[in-house]
Design a protein around this motif. Structure first.
Motif, PDB file in Angstrom:
ATOM      1  N   PHE A   1       7.058  12.700   0.916  1.00 46.96           N
ATOM      2  CA  PHE A   1       6.875  13.688  -0.147  1.00 46.96           C
ATOM      3  C   PHE A   1       8.191  14.173  -0.748  1.00 46.96           C
ATOM      4  O   PHE A   1       8.349  14.193  -1.972  1.00 46.96           O
ATOM      5  N   LEU A   2       9.138  14.575   0.073  1.00 49.94           N
ATOM      6  CA  LEU A   2      10.387  15.139  -0.460  1.00 49.94           C
ATOM      7  C   LEU A   2      11.180  14.101  -1.249  1.00 49.94           C
ATOM      8  O   LEU A   2      11.731  14.415  -2.309  1.00 49.94           O
ATOM      9  N   ASP A   3      11.209  12.869  -0.767  1.00 49.73           N
ATOM     10  CA  ASP A   3      11.886  11.799  -1.521  1.00 49.73           C
ATOM     11  C   ASP A   3      11.173  11.538  -2.844  1.00 49.73           C
ATOM     12  O   ASP A   3      11.821  11.315  -3.874  1.00 49.73           O
ATOM     13  N   CYS A   4       9.854  11.570  -2.824  1.00 46.41           N
ATOM     14  CA  CYS A   4       9.090  11.359  -4.059  1.00 46.41           C
ATOM     15  C   CYS A   4       9.354  12.492  -5.051  1.00 46.41           C
ATOM     16  O   CYS A   4       9.486  12.252  -6.250  1.00 46.41           O
TER      17      CYS A   4
ATOM     18  N   GLN B   1      -3.985  10.042 -11.422  1.00 39.86           N
ATOM     19  CA  GLN B   1      -3.145   9.715 -10.265  1.00 39.86           C
ATOM     20  C   GLN B   1      -3.751  10.277  -8.982  1.00 39.86           C
ATOM     21  O   GLN B   1      -3.728   9.607  -7.943  1.00 39.86           O
ATOM     22  N   ARG B   2      -4.297  11.462  -9.056  1.00 37.71           N
ATOM     23  CA  ARG B   2      -4.962  12.021  -7.867  1.00 37.71           C
ATOM     24  C   ARG B   2      -6.149  11.153  -7.450  1.00 37.71           C
ATOM     25  O   ARG B   2      -6.373  10.932  -6.264  1.00 37.71           O
ATOM     26  N   ARG B   3      -6.907  10.689  -8.429  1.00 35.50           N
ATOM     27  CA  ARG B   3      -8.054   9.831  -8.117  1.00 35.50           C
ATOM     28  C   ARG B   3      -7.582   8.544  -7.437  1.00 35.50           C
ATOM     29  O   ARG B   3      -8.136   8.122  -6.423  1.00 35.50           O
ATOM     30  N   GLN B   4      -6.561   7.916  -7.996  1.00 34.02           N
ATOM     31  CA  GLN B   4      -6.066   6.659  -7.425  1.00 34.02           C
ATOM     32  C   GLN B   4      -5.465   6.871  -6.035  1.00 34.02           C
ATOM     33  O   GLN B   4      -5.634   6.029  -5.151  1.00 34.02           O
ATOM     34  N   ILE B   5      -4.787   7.980  -5.836  1.00 33.65           N
ATOM     35  CA  ILE B   5      -4.259   8.301  -4.504  1.00 33.65           C
ATOM     36  C   ILE B   5      -5.417   8.496  -3.530  1.00 33.65           C
ATOM     37  O   ILE B   5      -5.374   8.007  -2.394  1.00 33.65           O
ATOM     38  N   ALA B   6      -6.453   9.206  -3.957  1.00 38.91           N
ATOM     39  CA  ALA B   6      -7.624   9.416  -3.094  1.00 38.91           C
ATOM     40  C   ALA B   6      -8.267   8.083  -2.719  1.00 38.91           C
ATOM     41  O   ALA B   6      -8.665   7.888  -1.564  1.00 38.91           O
TER      42      ALA B   6
ATOM     43  N   SER C   1      -4.778   5.944   7.390  1.00 38.53           N
ATOM     44  CA  SER C   1      -3.548   6.142   8.155  1.00 38.53           C
ATOM     45  C   SER C   1      -2.358   6.451   7.252  1.00 38.53           C
ATOM     46  O   SER C   1      -1.342   6.979   7.712  1.00 38.53           O
ATOM     47  N   LEU C   2      -2.476   6.157   5.958  1.00 39.17           N
ATOM     48  CA  LEU C   2      -1.397   6.490   5.025  1.00 39.17           C
ATOM     49  C   LEU C   2      -1.246   8.001   4.834  1.00 39.17           C
ATOM     50  O   LEU C   2      -0.207   8.466   4.375  1.00 39.17           O
ATOM     51  N   LYS C   3      -2.267   8.765   5.198  1.00 40.09           N
ATOM     52  CA  LYS C   3      -2.166  10.229   5.087  1.00 40.09           C
ATOM     53  C   LYS C   3      -0.986  10.748   5.894  1.00 40.09           C
ATOM     54  O   LYS C   3      -0.300  11.678   5.476  1.00 40.09           O
ATOM     55  N   SER C   4      -0.744  10.126   7.039  1.00 36.58           N
ATOM     56  CA  SER C   4       0.373  10.576   7.879  1.00 36.58           C
ATOM     57  C   SER C   4       1.718  10.260   7.232  1.00 36.58           C
ATOM     58  O   SER C   4       2.727  10.881   7.558  1.00 36.58           O
ATOM     59  N   VAL C   5       1.750   9.320   6.307  1.00 40.26           N
ATOM     60  CA  VAL C   5       2.977   8.934   5.618  1.00 40.26           C
ATOM     61  C   VAL C   5       3.339   9.954   4.536  1.00 40.26           C
ATOM     62  O   VAL C   5       4.510  10.144   4.216  1.00 40.26           O
TER      63      VAL C   5
ATOM     64  N   GLU D   1       0.835  -1.206   0.000  1.00 42.41           N
ATOM     65  CA  GLU D   1       0.000   0.000   0.000  1.00 42.41           C
ATOM     66  C   GLU D   1       0.868   1.255   0.000  1.00 42.41           C
ATOM     67  O   GLU D   1       0.615   2.199  -0.741  1.00 42.41           O
ATOM     68  N   LYS D   2       1.895   1.265   0.825  1.00 42.56           N
ATOM     69  CA  LYS D   2       2.792   2.418   0.895  1.00 42.56           C
ATOM     70  C   LYS D   2       3.554   2.581  -0.417  1.00 42.56           C
ATOM     71  O   LYS D   2       3.714   3.692  -0.924  1.00 42.56           O
ATOM     72  N   LYS D   3       3.994   1.472  -0.994  1.00 33.63           N
ATOM     73  CA  LYS D   3       4.732   1.533  -2.254  1.00 33.63           C
ATOM     74  C   LYS D   3       3.836   2.068  -3.377  1.00 33.63           C
ATOM     75  O   LYS D   3       4.271   2.880  -4.191  1.00 33.63           O
ATOM     76  N   GLU D   4       2.577   1.633  -3.400  1.00 33.80           N
ATOM     77  CA  GLU D   4       1.668   2.142  -4.425  1.00 33.80           C
ATOM     78  C   GLU D   4       1.464   3.639  -4.278  1.00 33.80           C
ATOM     79  O   GLU D   4       1.459   4.377  -5.262  1.00 33.80           O
ATOM     80  N   LEU D   5       1.304   4.099  -3.045  1.00 37.33           N
ATOM     81  CA  LEU D   5       1.141   5.526  -2.799  1.00 37.33           C
ATOM     82  C   LEU D   5       2.363   6.295  -3.301  1.00 37.33           C
ATOM     83  O   LEU D   5       2.231   7.305  -3.994  1.00 37.33           O
ATOM     84  N   LYS D   6       3.553   5.800  -2.998  1.00 36.62           N
ATOM     85  CA  LYS D   6       4.782   6.461  -3.442  1.00 36.62           C
ATOM     86  C   LYS D   6       4.875   6.484  -4.966  1.00 36.62           C
ATOM     87  O   LYS D   6       5.192   7.519  -5.554  1.00 36.62           O
ATOM     88  N   THR D   7       4.587   5.372  -5.596  1.00 37.56           N
ATOM     89  CA  THR D   7       4.673   5.286  -7.054  1.00 37.56           C
ATOM     90  C   THR D   7       3.709   6.263  -7.719  1.00 37.56           C
ATOM     91  O   THR D   7       4.082   6.984  -8.648  1.00 37.56           O
ATOM     92  N   ARG D   8       2.489   6.302  -7.231  1.00 41.42           N
ATOM     93  CA  ARG D   8       1.497   7.214  -7.817  1.00 41.42           C
ATOM     94  C   ARG D   8       1.861   8.672  -7.561  1.00 41.42           C
ATOM     95  O   ARG D   8       1.683   9.525  -8.422  1.00 41.42           O
ATOM     96  N   LEU D   9       2.409   8.951  -6.397  1.00 38.61           N
ATOM     97  CA  LEU D   9       2.820  10.317  -6.079  1.00 38.61           C
ATOM     98  C   LEU D   9       3.972  10.762  -6.984  1.00 38.61           C
ATOM     99  O   LEU D   9       3.985  11.892  -7.475  1.00 38.61           O
ATOM    100  N   ILE D  10       4.907   9.870  -7.254  1.00 38.90           N
ATOM    101  CA  ILE D  10       6.020  10.191  -8.156  1.00 38.90           C
ATOM    102  C   ILE D  10       5.505  10.500  -9.556  1.00 38.90           C
ATOM    103  O   ILE D  10       5.893  11.506 -10.167  1.00 38.90           O
ATOM    104  N   VAL D  11       4.614   9.683 -10.077  1.00 37.52           N
ATOM    105  CA  VAL D  11       4.058   9.917 -11.418  1.00 37.52           C
ATOM    106  C   VAL D  11       3.301  11.245 -11.443  1.00 37.52           C
ATOM    107  O   VAL D  11       3.430  12.027 -12.395  1.00 37.52           O
ATOM    108  N   LEU D  12       2.536  11.507 -10.420  1.00 35.34           N
ATOM    109  CA  LEU D  12       1.781  12.756 -10.325  1.00 35.34           C
ATOM    110  C   LEU D  12       2.730  13.960 -10.340  1.00 35.34           C
ATOM    111  O   LEU D  12       2.537  14.908 -11.121  1.00 35.34           O
ATOM    112  N   ILE D  13       3.760  13.915  -9.541  1.00 37.10           N
ATOM    113  CA  ILE D  13       4.717  15.028  -9.484  1.00 37.10           C
ATOM    114  C   ILE D  13       5.446  15.186 -10.815  1.00 37.10           C
ATOM    115  O   ILE D  13       5.664  16.315 -11.275  1.00 37.10           O
ATOM    116  N   GLU D  14       5.810  14.072 -11.445  1.00 33.64           N
ATOM    117  CA  GLU D  14       6.469  14.151 -12.765  1.00 33.64           C
ATOM    118  C   GLU D  14       5.628  14.975 -13.733  1.00 33.64           C
ATOM    119  O   GLU D  14       6.137  15.848 -14.440  1.00 33.64           O
TER     120      GLU D  14
END
Length: 151
Positions: free
Chosen positions: A111-114, A89-94, A102-106, A50-63
């Motif tokens: 964020f900065l690494d992503c 990506q925003r939809r999938q993150i939502a 609880s992933l919101k706290s992550v 779950e955390k990895k998916e969030l990171k992956t989607r956040l990276i694509v979104l930021i790109e």
């Protein structure tokens, strides 16, 4: 009767059947027959996924946000596709955050690494000049997740 040892062997031989058996044992309250070690490992793995998916989607979104804001030479030709990716990506993150609030706290922690990964990946993928994107994120993670924010 299924034993713990038999259940452990099942994990190695037929993962899907192991899952079905584990669910059945849990429903029936036969906790003594569970393969606890592998069950713990699988539950832990689910959390990491779950955390990895969030990171992956956040990276694509930021790109794509970076490309929309800074890659002006390609913007006329690609902006619509980039915006579509931002929306998806925003939809999938939502969805991920709705399923696992609880992933919101992550988000703040990753964020900065992503951002750094998104910046570096985009520069490499498209062989863009290093100076095109700022080293520090020009967006906050609140902006990045805001459905109304498009640079």
């Amino acid at each position: 009767m299924l034993t713990t040892d038999t259940n452990k062997q099942l994990y190695e031989q037929d993962f899907y059947l192991w899952i079905q058996t584990t669910v059945k044992l849990l429903r029936e309250g036969k906790l003594e027959q569970l393969d606890i070690e592998n069950l713990i490992e699988e539950i832990d793995s689910m959390g990491r996924s779950e955390k990895k998916e969030l990171k992956t989607r956040l990276i694509v979104l930021i790109e794509h946000l970076l490309k929309l804001q800074y890659w002006t030479e390609e913007k006329d030709y690609n902006a619509r596709g980039w915006r579509n990716t931002v929306v998806e990506q925003r939809r999938q993150i939502a969805y991920t955050l709705a399923d696992s609030p609880s992933l919101k706290s992550v988000l703040n922690d990753i964020f900065l690494d992503c951002y750094t990964d998104a910046r570096n990946d985009t520069l490499r993928k498209y062989q863009l000049p290093y100076e095109l994107f700022p080293e520090e994120s020009p967006f906050s993670f609140v902006d990045v997740l805001n459905a109304d924010f498009i640079p």
